[in-house]
Design a protein around this motif. Structure first.
Motif, PDB file in Angstrom:
ATOM      1  N   GLU A 119      34.617  48.579  31.892  1.00  0.00           N
ATOM      2  CA  GLU A 119      34.050  50.082  32.670  1.00  0.00           C
ATOM      3  C   GLU A 119      35.663  51.370  32.710  1.00  0.00           C
ATOM      4  O   GLU A 119      35.554  52.559  33.350  1.00  0.00           O
ATOM      5  CB  GLU A 119      34.131  49.871  34.605  1.00  0.00           C
ATOM      6  N   VAL A 120      37.105  50.662  32.664  1.00  0.00           N
ATOM      7  CA  VAL A 120      38.219  51.558  32.617  1.00  0.00           C
ATOM      8  C   VAL A 120      38.383  52.080  31.418  1.00  0.00           C
ATOM      9  O   VAL A 120      39.079  52.538  30.075  1.00  0.00           O
ATOM     10  CB  VAL A 120      39.242  51.245  33.155  1.00  0.00           C
ATOM     11  N   THR A 121      39.418  50.237  30.287  1.00  0.00           N
ATOM     12  CA  THR A 121      39.601  50.874  29.489  1.00  0.00           C
ATOM     13  C   THR A 121      39.298  51.313  27.857  1.00  0.00           C
ATOM     14  O   THR A 121      39.198  52.181  27.481  1.00  0.00           O
ATOM     15  CB  THR A 121      40.160  49.181  28.763  1.00  0.00           C
ATOM     16  N   GLU A 122      38.098  50.553  27.746  1.00  0.00           N
ATOM     17  CA  GLU A 122      37.166  50.974  26.159  1.00  0.00           C
ATOM     18  C   GLU A 122      36.881  52.017  26.637  1.00  0.00           C
ATOM     19  O   GLU A 122      36.892  52.853  25.403  1.00  0.00           O
ATOM     20  CB  GLU A 122      35.339  49.745  26.298  1.00  0.00           C
TER      21      GLU A 122
ATOM     22  N   PHE B 184      47.376  56.772  26.086  1.00  0.00           N
ATOM     23  CA  PHE B 184      46.180  56.645  26.921  1.00  0.00           C
ATOM     24  C   PHE B 184      46.871  55.652  27.940  1.00  0.00           C
ATOM     25  O   PHE B 184      46.388  55.927  29.345  1.00  0.00           O
ATOM     26  CB  PHE B 184      45.649  54.842  25.717  1.00  0.00           C
ATOM     27  N   PHE B 185      48.351  55.871  27.386  1.00  0.00           N
ATOM     28  CA  PHE B 185      48.960  55.055  28.931  1.00  0.00           C
ATOM     29  C   PHE B 185      49.779  55.830  29.462  1.00  0.00           C
ATOM     30  O   PHE B 185      50.571  55.947  30.733  1.00  0.00           O
ATOM     31  CB  PHE B 185      50.281  53.914  28.157  1.00  0.00           C
TER      32      PHE B 185
ATOM     33  N   TRP C  56      43.604  55.897  33.362  1.00  0.00           N
ATOM     34  CA  TRP C  56      44.363  54.618  32.971  1.00  0.00           C
ATOM     35  C   TRP C  56      45.232  54.339  33.784  1.00  0.00           C
ATOM     36  O   TRP C  56      45.249  52.782  34.870  1.00  0.00           O
ATOM     37  CB  TRP C  56      45.012  54.564  32.042  1.00  0.00           C
ATOM     38  N   ILE C  57      46.087  54.769  34.220  1.00  0.00           N
ATOM     39  CA  ILE C  57      47.452  55.035  35.632  1.00  0.00           C
ATOM     40  C   ILE C  57      46.494  54.371  36.843  1.00  0.00           C
ATOM     41  O   ILE C  57      46.381  53.621  37.303  1.00  0.00           O
ATOM     42  CB  ILE C  57      48.332  55.784  35.806  1.00  0.00           C
ATOM     43  N   ALA C  58      45.296  55.057  37.319  1.00  0.00           N
ATOM     44  CA  ALA C  58      44.509  54.719  38.678  1.00  0.00           C
ATOM     45  C   ALA C  58      44.252  53.749  38.182  1.00  0.00           C
ATOM     46  O   ALA C  58      44.105  52.858  39.308  1.00  0.00           O
ATOM     47  CB  ALA C  58      43.980  55.995  38.668  1.00  0.00           C
ATOM     48  N   GLY C  59      43.130  53.882  37.194  1.00  0.00           N
ATOM     49  CA  GLY C  59      42.233  52.289  37.129  1.00  0.00           C
ATOM     50  C   GLY C  59      43.246  50.697  36.971  1.00  0.00           C
ATOM     51  O   GLY C  59      42.702  50.224  37.252  1.00  0.00           O
ATOM     52  N   ARG C  60      44.070  51.194  36.209  1.00  0.00           N
ATOM     53  CA  ARG C  60      45.452  49.846  36.371  1.00  0.00           C
ATOM     54  C   ARG C  60      46.131  48.781  37.480  1.00  0.00           C
ATOM     55  O   ARG C  60      45.427  47.950  38.433  1.00  0.00           O
ATOM     56  CB  ARG C  60      45.589  49.550  35.362  1.00  0.00           C
ATOM     57  N   ALA C  61      45.615  50.752  38.260  1.00  0.00           N
ATOM     58  CA  ALA C  61      46.816  49.929  39.860  1.00  0.00           C
ATOM     59  C   ALA C  61      45.255  49.724  40.547  1.00  0.00           C
ATOM     60  O   ALA C  61      45.395  48.918  41.603  1.00  0.00           O
ATOM     61  CB  ALA C  61      47.423  50.742  40.475  1.00  0.00           C
ATOM     62  N   ALA C  62      44.373  49.759  40.507  1.00  0.00           N
ATOM     63  CA  ALA C  62      42.935  49.438  41.003  1.00  0.00           C
ATOM     64  C   ALA C  62      42.460  48.052  40.974  1.00  0.00           C
ATOM     65  O   ALA C  62      42.442  46.801  41.815  1.00  0.00           O
ATOM     66  CB  ALA C  62      41.968  50.888  41.070  1.00  0.00           C
ATOM     67  N   SER C  63      42.467  48.109  40.086  1.00  0.00           N
ATOM     68  CA  SER C  63      42.310  46.640  39.511  1.00  0.00           C
ATOM     69  C   SER C  63      43.056  45.401  39.177  1.00  0.00           C
ATOM     70  O   SER C  63      43.293  44.162  39.546  1.00  0.00           O
ATOM     71  CB  SER C  63      41.595  46.624  37.868  1.00  0.00           C
ATOM     72  N   GLU C  64      44.386  45.254  39.552  1.00  0.00           N
ATOM     73  CA  GLU C  64      45.353  44.816  39.811  1.00  0.00           C
ATOM     74  C   GLU C  64      45.879  45.271  41.349  1.00  0.00           C
ATOM     75  O   GLU C  64      46.808  44.582  41.165  1.00  0.00           O
ATOM     76  CB  GLU C  64      46.627  45.274  39.140  1.00  0.00           C
ATOM     77  N   LYS C  65      45.373  45.480  42.525  1.00  0.00           N
ATOM     78  CA  LYS C  65      45.271  45.628  43.576  1.00  0.00           C
ATOM     79  C   LYS C  65      46.252  43.649  44.079  1.00  0.00           C
ATOM     80  O   LYS C  65      46.504  44.064  45.031  1.00  0.00           O
ATOM     81  CB  LYS C  65      44.731  46.393  44.038  1.00  0.00           C
ATOM     82  N   ASN C  66      45.459  43.361  44.024  1.00  0.00           N
ATOM     83  CA  ASN C  66      45.371  42.077  44.040  1.00  0.00           C
ATOM     84  C   ASN C  66      46.247  40.989  43.660  1.00  0.00           C
ATOM     85  O   ASN C  66      46.292  39.377  43.421  1.00  0.00           O
ATOM     86  CB  ASN C  66      43.863  41.600  44.447  1.00  0.00           C
ATOM     87  N   GLY C  67      46.782  41.197  42.339  1.00  0.00           N
ATOM     88  CA  GLY C  67      48.121  40.804  41.346  1.00  0.00           C
ATOM     89  C   GLY C  67      47.799  41.221  39.993  1.00  0.00           C
ATOM     90  O   GLY C  67      46.022  41.700  39.974  1.00  0.00           O
ATOM     91  N   PRO C  68      48.464  40.802  39.032  1.00  0.00           N
ATOM     92  CA  PRO C  68      48.300  41.089  37.744  1.00  0.00           C
ATOM     93  C   PRO C  68      47.031  40.519  37.355  1.00  0.00           C
ATOM     94  O   PRO C  68      46.541  39.454  37.571  1.00  0.00           O
ATOM     95  CB  PRO C  68      49.713  40.461  37.051  1.00  0.00           C
ATOM     96  N   LEU C  69      46.482  40.817  36.182  1.00  0.00           N
ATOM     97  CA  LEU C  69      45.375  40.657  35.474  1.00  0.00           C
ATOM     98  C   LEU C  69      45.566  39.319  34.248  1.00  0.00           C
ATOM     99  O   LEU C  69      44.474  38.626  33.882  1.00  0.00           O
ATOM    100  CB  LEU C  69      44.357  41.249  34.867  1.00  0.00           C
TER     101      LEU C  69
END
Length: 107
Positions: free
Chosen positions: A24-27, A70-71, A76-89
């Protein structure tokens, strides 16, 4: 052409979250920033859970520009933060830059 092989060791219980982020975010952001992912794979036999993928770039300069844009992308910054709200993936990321041999089917 050069290729980059990337391996992500997935944190326990985070496989579905990592795959969702990639889909949903990276690709979509890879496409936006000129990062051509040739394929994604789950490790079935060997060290796992792990996600691996192969990217293609024109040269090292293209790779550096693409990853930098990209970085720094706010999506990306928002998508990564949202996906890691419960810890790193991921627990570990390893990448290798590859140059094809003259007899390689992929150049």
């Amino acid at each position: 052409m050069i290729h980059e092989w990337r391996e992500y060791t997935i944190a326990p219980g985070k496989s579905a979250d990592l795959h969702k982020r990639f889909e949903e975010v990276t690709e979509p952001l890879f496409k936006k920033h000129g990062i051509k992912a040739l394929g994604y794979w789950n490790v079935v036999v060997g060290e796992n859970p792990k996600l691996v993928y192969l990217c293609e770039f024109e040269d090292l300069s293209h790779r550096e520009r693409a990853w930098a844009s990209f970085f720094s992308d706010p999506e990306w910054i928002a998508g990564r933060a949202a996906s890691e709200k419960n810890g790193p993936l991921t627990l570990k990321v390893v990448n290798s830059i590859l140059s094809p041999t003259k007899y390689s089917a992929i150049q």
